[in-house]
Design a protein around this motif. Structure first.
Motif, PDB file in Angstrom:
ATOM      1  N   ASP A   1       0.854  -1.230   0.106  1.00 35.31           N
ATOM      2  CA  ASP A   1      -0.404   0.165   0.615  1.00 35.31           C
ATOM      3  C   ASP A   1       0.245   1.592   0.233  1.00 35.31           C
ATOM      4  OD1 ASP A   1      -2.102   1.396   0.233  1.00 35.31           O
ATOM      5  OD2 ASP A   1      -3.098   1.206   2.373  1.00 35.31           O
TER       6      ASP A   1
ATOM      7  N   ASP B   1      -0.253   5.331   0.811  1.00 33.61           N
ATOM      8  CA  ASP B   1      -0.266   5.610   1.689  1.00 33.61           C
ATOM      9  C   ASP B   1       0.645   6.589   2.838  1.00 33.61           C
ATOM     10  OD1 ASP B   1      -0.735   5.798   4.567  1.00 33.61           O
ATOM     11  OD2 ASP B   1      -1.891   3.927   5.194  1.00 33.61           O
TER      12      ASP B   1
ATOM     13  N   GLY C   1      -9.622   5.145   6.538  1.00 32.68           N
ATOM     14  CA  GLY C   1      -8.231   4.261   6.807  1.00 32.68           C
ATOM     15  C   GLY C   1      -8.590   3.205   8.273  1.00 32.68           C
TER      16      GLY C   1
END
Length: 672
Positions: free
Chosen positions: A264, A267, A485
């Motif tokens: 990811d 992020d 999130g």
């Protein structure tokens, strides 16, 4: 007077990198090694030296037989520890990261090597034993095009490089654990970098399941100094072959590194907030060059930076065929968010959900599954406007935005408060039309949970966000309201997901707003069961927006390419390399003028520092002028030249003791 010191018989010169903050001192200095320290003063150890009359810490970079220095030599004062904490691989990586980001090696070393804990160093330890090759899940990697060939290349240590597009519903911690276990069973080490503690816990559990708890350690900032150093030493000494950690773990000193993974990469947590501000993805790419190891950049969505790695041919595209994507995806529906979209159903009106979203939630709950409700803001009603003319509701005292902290109040409606000064305004009147009525512009997680609880009586409501983030929810009928999130994982998957107030995410004044929105949406939608099992996702946003279309089609690759094309057209990273120089006007002008910039460089600004940005020092420059930002843009081929020019210019300013500090960021996450 004490006895005269005698130099070591073999390689009496130690080249030491002092841990000094000054840019012009970012180089090695030669010191003589006393004979009594000869055995311990090896490359990679921490030492204490005398520099400019004071004692400072440093690292021995190498031992040499001779030196080019013609003057008087100083002596190593002492070896702080005989532990060789700076390995050859990490030393080379530190050099590359400092060069890439126009920083100093001392700053990078502070990120790479944790403070020493003497008691932990003295604890007994055992080398790692053999690790059995993991049994791969047949439903895993073969679903991806060339996935089996990729896993074989990893297992055979052929150092493949890939950008992995995980399927919706994928058990990605297990997939990464399988790769790490394959590398560890071949005698190499693996490093897996994740954004936060929740992801770390999931991957750590998967790696322990695949390779055993003795083979794995987790590194994060939340550990105490002793525990963190103990686990870091386990990686250094090879007693743990697999390291799972947050952003600084990309520097984990694993021996014989065979695999580096970043999950990811979009992020913000993977972007280091301390100088020289490296990103874990870029550090992983540099480590792959240094160590000659495999590298995987994975995620449910994709950044434009990762797409550049694929389009340039540096990495392979690890994706599934379209029919496989459709089979694994839930049904995704997009609809506009307006008062007219609310259903006539009283329950739908009470929850302020469009009819399709309300029906999807009702079906999932009837099937005994949970419903994930993603909202962009925490709190109760964080943004208010006039109920008549829709003008933003502002505080009469400081002109700050009004919000509704809770429903408590004499009339059950609550009293608006200023988010800046905290003053309540029970007698609010619109500054534009004089109306008393207020309406919610954005509904927070608290208000959403309250409304859903009334619309679905008897259904458990779970709230996740802010300081109370829920990691996992047991399977069953429940409404899980989460801020972006903070979405908990539900055992067996959610039956439906409602992605509310999409405009609040898409409308942010940010270069990466669309990319970040798609990442947030896909991370939530990936927690939902496939369409074949009844999974549904409803996104409350205009279906004509390209980002919404990318979600409906589940096409993060196409969206990443379009994002790159848009940035290429206007000249923003990653289509170009960009340096942001922050500081006082005189300081940034001096630095830019003294830098030997490439001919292709384009200077933009200076302008006022963007709202929300702060410098690492307080106050204003020597002239009393607020800090400014200057942008320098060059083509990608000149990125290294730009970084070198800025590093040399900063070193020259440091040597001249120029007043007014500056901050240099290469390809910053936030530009303006």
């Amino acid at each position: 007077m004490g006895a005269e010191r005698v130099a070591a018989e073999v390689d009496p010169v130690a080249r030491v990198l002092p841990m000094l903050p000054l840019a012009h001192l970012d180089r090695e200095f030669d010191y003589l090694v006393p004979r009594e320290l000869e055995a311990d003063a090896q490359p990679g150890v921490r030492v204490r030296i005398r520099f400019a009359g004071r004692l400072v810490d440093g690292f021995i970079v190498s031992r040499e037989a001779t030196s080019d220095h013609q003057g008087k030599f100083g002596w190593l004062e002492r070896v702080i520890s005989a532990e060789r904490v700076l390995t050859v691989e990490i030393a080379q990586l530190v050099d590359r990261v400092a060069e890439r980001y126009a920083g100093t090696r001392a700053d990078v070393l502070r990120l790479a090597v944790p403070p020493r804990h003497a008691k932990v160093e003295g604890e007994p330890w055992e080398p790692s034993g053999e690790i059995a090759a993991p049994t791969l899940d047949e439903r895993g990697w073969h679903l991806y095009q060339y996935g089996d060939a990729f896993v074989t290349a990893v297992r055979e240590l052929r150092a493949p490089r890939a950008v992995w597009q995980a399927l919706p519903g994928e058990d990605w911690p297990l997939r990464l654990a399988e790769l790490a276990g394959s590398v560890a069973s071949a005698g190499k080490s693996a490093v897996i970098v994740v954004p936060d503690q929740r992801d770390l816990d999931r991957v750590l559990a998967a790696c322990e399941k695949v390779s055993g708890p003795e083979a794995v350690v987790g590194l994060s900032a939340g550990l105490g100094p002793a525990m963190r150093y103990r686990r870091w030493l386990a990686a250094l000494r090879g007693s743990a072959r697999i390291v799972v950690g947050t952003r600084s773990s990309v520097f984990a000193p694993t021996p014989d590194t065979g695999l580096v993974v970043v999950w990811d990469d979009g992020d913000d947590n993977l972007s280091e907030p301390r100088s020289p501000y490296p990103h874990a993805r870029e550090s992983a790419v540099l480590r792959a060059h240094v160590a000659g190891c495999a590298v995987v950049i994975g995620g449910f969505s994709r950044t434009a930076e990762s797409q550049v790695l694929v389009d340039s041919g540096w990495a392979h595209d690890l994706v599934a065929a379209r029919d496989v994507v459709r089979h694994c995806s839930p049904k995704i529906t997009a609809l506009a968010d307006s008062d007219h979209a609310l259903a006539r159903d009283p329950g739908a009106r009470a929850a302020r959900l469009p009819a399709i979203a309300f029906a999807a939630a009702r079906r999932a709950l009837a099937d005994g599954r949970g419903v994930l409700v993603q909202v962009p803001r925490r709190g109760y009603v964080p943004t208010l406007a006039c109920g008549k003319c829709r003008a933003p509701a502002r505080c009469r005292r400081c002109n700050g935005p009004l919000a509704l902290p809770s429903a408590a109040g004499p009339d059950g409606a609550g009293i608006p408060e200023c988010r800046w000064c905290g003053v309540a305004d029970a007698a609010y009147r619109c500054h534009a039309c004089g109306a008393k009525a207020l309406r919610a512009v954005v509904v927070g997680a608290g208000r959403t949970a309250e409304e859903l609880g009334r619309a679905f009586p008897g259904v458990k409501v779970v709230l996740s966000g802010g300081g109370d983030v829920v990691k996992e929810v047991a399977q069953g009928p429940a409404l899980v309201v989460s801020t972006v999130g903070a979405e908990p994982v539900m055992t067996g998957g959610y039956g439906a997901a409602l992605l509310l107030d999409g405009w609040a995410l898409l409308g942010r004044a940010d270069l990466r707003a669309e990319e970040e929105t798609l990442r947030r949406w896909m991370s939530a939608a990936a927690l939902v069961i496939p369409l074949s099992d009844g999974g549904e996702v409803v996104v409350v946003a205009d279906s004509g927006i390209p980002t919404v279309q990318a979600l409906v089609r589940w096409d993060p690759v196409g969206h990443a390419r379009s994002q790159f094309d848009e940035r290429d057209e206007v000249g923003f990273p990653p289509a170009v390399h960009l340096a942001a120089i922050d500081g006082g006007s005189a300081a940034i002008t001096e630095l830019a003028a003294s830098a030997d910039l490439p001919a292709s460089a384009v200077l933009l600004g200076p302008v006022e520092l963007p709202a929300g940005e702060r410098l690492p020092y307080s106050g204003e420059d020597e002239a009393g002028v607020a800090p400014e930002r200057l942008l320098i843009r060059v083509p990608r081929k000149d990125g290294r030249v730009l970084a070198d020019a800025l590093a040399h210019a900063r070193a020259a300013r440091s040597a001249r003791k120029s007043s007014g500090p500056v901050r240099i960021q290469i390809d910053p996450r936030r530009i303006g």
